[in-house]
Design a protein around this motif. Sequence first.
Motif, PDB file in Angstrom:
ATOM      1  N   GLY A  36       0.812  -1.203   0.000  1.00 61.99           N
ATOM      2  CA  GLY A  36       0.000   0.000   0.000  1.00 61.99           C
ATOM      3  C   GLY A  36       0.849   1.258   0.000  1.00 61.99           C
ATOM      4  N   GLY A  37       2.142   1.106   0.034  1.00 61.53           N
ATOM      5  CA  GLY A  37       3.027   2.252  -0.070  1.00 61.53           C
ATOM      6  C   GLY A  37       3.339   2.942   1.241  1.00 61.53           C
ATOM      7  N   ASP A  38       2.485   2.834   2.250  1.00 59.62           N
ATOM      8  CA  ASP A  38       2.718   3.510   3.515  1.00 59.62           C
ATOM      9  C   ASP A  38       2.997   2.451   4.574  1.00 59.62           C
ATOM     10  N   VAL A  39       4.281   2.176   4.798  1.00 66.09           N
ATOM     11  CA  VAL A  39       4.667   1.124   5.723  1.00 66.09           C
ATOM     12  C   VAL A  39       5.291   1.755   6.955  1.00 66.09           C
ATOM     13  N   GLU A  40       4.789   1.368   8.114  1.00 59.32           N
ATOM     14  CA  GLU A  40       5.377   1.838   9.359  1.00 59.32           C
ATOM     15  C   GLU A  40       6.348   0.786   9.853  1.00 59.32           C
ATOM     16  N   LEU A  41       7.461   1.269  10.348  1.00 61.42           N
ATOM     17  CA  LEU A  41       8.450   0.352  10.897  1.00 61.42           C
ATOM     18  C   LEU A  41       7.994  -0.142  12.255  1.00 61.42           C
ATOM     19  N   PRO A  42       8.373  -1.352  12.617  1.00 66.22           N
ATOM     20  CA  PRO A  42       8.094  -1.805  13.972  1.00 66.22           C
ATOM     21  C   PRO A  42       8.807  -0.896  14.979  1.00 66.22           C
ATOM     22  N   LYS A  43       8.279  -0.801  16.172  1.00 69.69           N
ATOM     23  CA  LYS A  43       8.823   0.106  17.182  1.00 69.69           C
ATOM     24  C   LYS A  43      10.299  -0.164  17.450  1.00 69.69           C
ATOM     25  N   GLU A  44      10.665  -1.446  17.501  1.00 70.87           N
ATOM     26  CA  GLU A  44      12.051  -1.795  17.797  1.00 70.87           C
ATOM     27  C   GLU A  44      12.987  -1.289  16.709  1.00 70.87           C
ATOM     28  N   LEU A  45      12.596  -1.448  15.451  1.00 69.03           N
ATOM     29  CA  LEU A  45      13.435  -0.977  14.351  1.00 69.03           C
ATOM     30  C   LEU A  45      13.499   0.545  14.319  1.00 69.03           C
ATOM     31  N   ALA A  46      12.388   1.198  14.617  1.00 71.17           N
ATOM     32  CA  ALA A  46      12.384   2.657  14.636  1.00 71.17           C
ATOM     33  C   ALA A  46      13.318   3.181  15.723  1.00 71.17           C
ATOM     34  N   LYS A  47      13.332   2.515  16.890  1.00 70.45           N
ATOM     35  CA  LYS A  47      14.235   2.917  17.963  1.00 70.45           C
ATOM     36  C   LYS A  47      15.691   2.733  17.541  1.00 70.45           C
ATOM     37  N   MET A  48      15.972   1.610  16.870  1.00 69.36           N
ATOM     38  CA  MET A  48      17.342   1.359  16.415  1.00 69.36           C
ATOM     39  C   MET A  48      17.794   2.442  15.438  1.00 69.36           C
ATOM     40  N   ILE A  49      16.939   2.815  14.523  1.00 78.32           N
ATOM     41  CA  ILE A  49      17.287   3.835  13.529  1.00 78.32           C
ATOM     42  C   ILE A  49      17.476   5.184  14.212  1.00 78.32           C
ATOM     43  N   GLU A  50      16.612   5.492  15.187  1.00 83.27           N
ATOM     44  CA  GLU A  50      16.727   6.762  15.910  1.00 83.27           C
ATOM     45  C   GLU A  50      18.044   6.827  16.677  1.00 83.27           C
ATOM     46  N   GLN A  51      18.404   5.730  17.346  1.00 80.91           N
ATOM     47  CA  GLN A  51      19.671   5.697  18.067  1.00 80.91           C
ATOM     48  C   GLN A  51      20.843   5.842  17.106  1.00 80.91           C
ATOM     49  N   ASP A  52      20.737   5.196  15.955  1.00 76.81           N
ATOM     50  CA  ASP A  52      21.791   5.296  14.951  1.00 76.81           C
ATOM     51  C   ASP A  52      21.937   6.730  14.462  1.00 76.81           C
ATOM     52  N   ASN A  53      20.825   7.422  14.261  1.00 84.81           N
ATOM     53  CA  ASN A  53      20.867   8.825  13.824  1.00 84.81           C
ATOM     54  C   ASN A  53      21.486   9.715  14.901  1.00 84.81           C
ATOM     55  N   GLU A  61      23.682   8.807  17.203  1.00 88.40           N
ATOM     56  CA  GLU A  61      25.125   8.541  17.224  1.00 88.40           C
ATOM     57  C   GLU A  61      25.813   9.221  16.046  1.00 88.40           C
ATOM     58  N   GLU A  62      25.157   9.209  14.916  1.00 91.22           N
ATOM     59  CA  GLU A  62      25.714   9.840  13.714  1.00 91.22           C
ATOM     60  C   GLU A  62      25.847  11.349  13.915  1.00 91.22           C
ATOM     61  N   GLU A  63      24.846  11.974  14.549  1.00 84.21           N
ATOM     62  CA  GLU A  63      24.905  13.410  14.815  1.00 84.21           C
ATOM     63  C   GLU A  63      26.034  13.744  15.782  1.00 84.21           C
ATOM     64  N   GLU A  64      26.217  12.898  16.806  1.00 85.23           N
ATOM     65  CA  GLU A  64      27.296  13.127  17.763  1.00 85.23           C
ATOM     66  C   GLU A  64      28.655  13.028  17.080  1.00 85.23           C
ATOM     67  N   LYS A  65      28.797  12.067  16.194  1.00 83.71           N
ATOM     68  CA  LYS A  65      30.074  11.896  15.492  1.00 83.71           C
ATOM     69  C   LYS A  65      30.352  13.064  14.553  1.00 83.71           C
ATOM     70  N   ASN A  66      29.318  13.667  14.013  1.00 81.97           N
ATOM     71  CA  ASN A  66      29.495  14.775  13.073  1.00 81.97           C
ATOM     72  C   ASN A  66      29.769  16.101  13.772  1.00 81.97           C
ATOM     73  N   SER A  67      29.524  16.183  15.076  1.00 82.38           N
ATOM     74  CA  SER A  67      29.772  17.433  15.789  1.00 82.38           C
ATOM     75  C   SER A  67      31.274  17.620  16.009  1.00 82.38           C
ATOM     76  N   VAL A  68      31.673  18.831  16.396  1.00 84.29           N
ATOM     77  CA  VAL A  68      33.097  19.132  16.603  1.00 84.29           C
ATOM     78  C   VAL A  68      33.663  18.296  17.738  1.00 84.29           C
ATOM     79  N   ILE A  69      32.937  18.211  18.829  1.00 83.74           N
ATOM     80  CA  ILE A  69      33.418  17.420  19.964  1.00 83.74           C
ATOM     81  C   ILE A  69      33.488  15.946  19.583  1.00 83.74           C
ATOM     82  N   GLY A  70      32.536  15.498  18.786  1.00 82.59           N
ATOM     83  CA  GLY A  70      32.563  14.113  18.322  1.00 82.59           C
ATOM     84  C   GLY A  70      33.775  13.847  17.452  1.00 82.59           C
TER      85      GLY A  70
END
Length: 157
Positions: free
Chosen positions: A95-112, A114-123
């Motif tokens: 149907g084109g509109d797929v929601e990720l399971p909560k566990e996968l969404a949390k994993m992606i959010e945590q990954d994002n 971590e990615e933001e922290e690594k891209n910062s100057v202190i990171g």
Amino acid sequence: MAFMVKSMVGGQLKNLTGGLGGEEKSESEKSPAEAQGMTREEYEEYQRQLVEEKMERDAQFAQRKAERATVRSHFRDKYRLPKNETDDNQIQLVGGDVELPKELAKMIEQDNEEEEEKNSVIGQLSNIQNLDLDSLKDKASATLEDLKQSAEKCTMM
């Protein structure tokens, strides 16, 4: 349940009577419902339930495939990899509109995060080997203190 009782009791009664009671069809002449010891209506209901269950399983399977395809496409976008048409097709089938399971969404959010922290100057500084951020902070604050004291001593300021 009724089927099991009927088949067990019916078989025993036939053995007791010795098969006297009437004309029996041979197994090759029986309908599929009679072969399984059900009436025609019971057999049709049973077949209908089987079809419904199969449709539900297929829908769940397609949903899971679409969720996986969504995750793969997310990572393809993130790492700028070429898109895959089969993933797009699987998502569109559901149907084109797929929601990720909560566990996968949390994993992606945590990954994002971590990615933001690594891209910062202190990171970026924390990635440098043999660098102690705490000592750098202490040195910087000590330097600021010295500058303030020397500024107070300065007659021109």
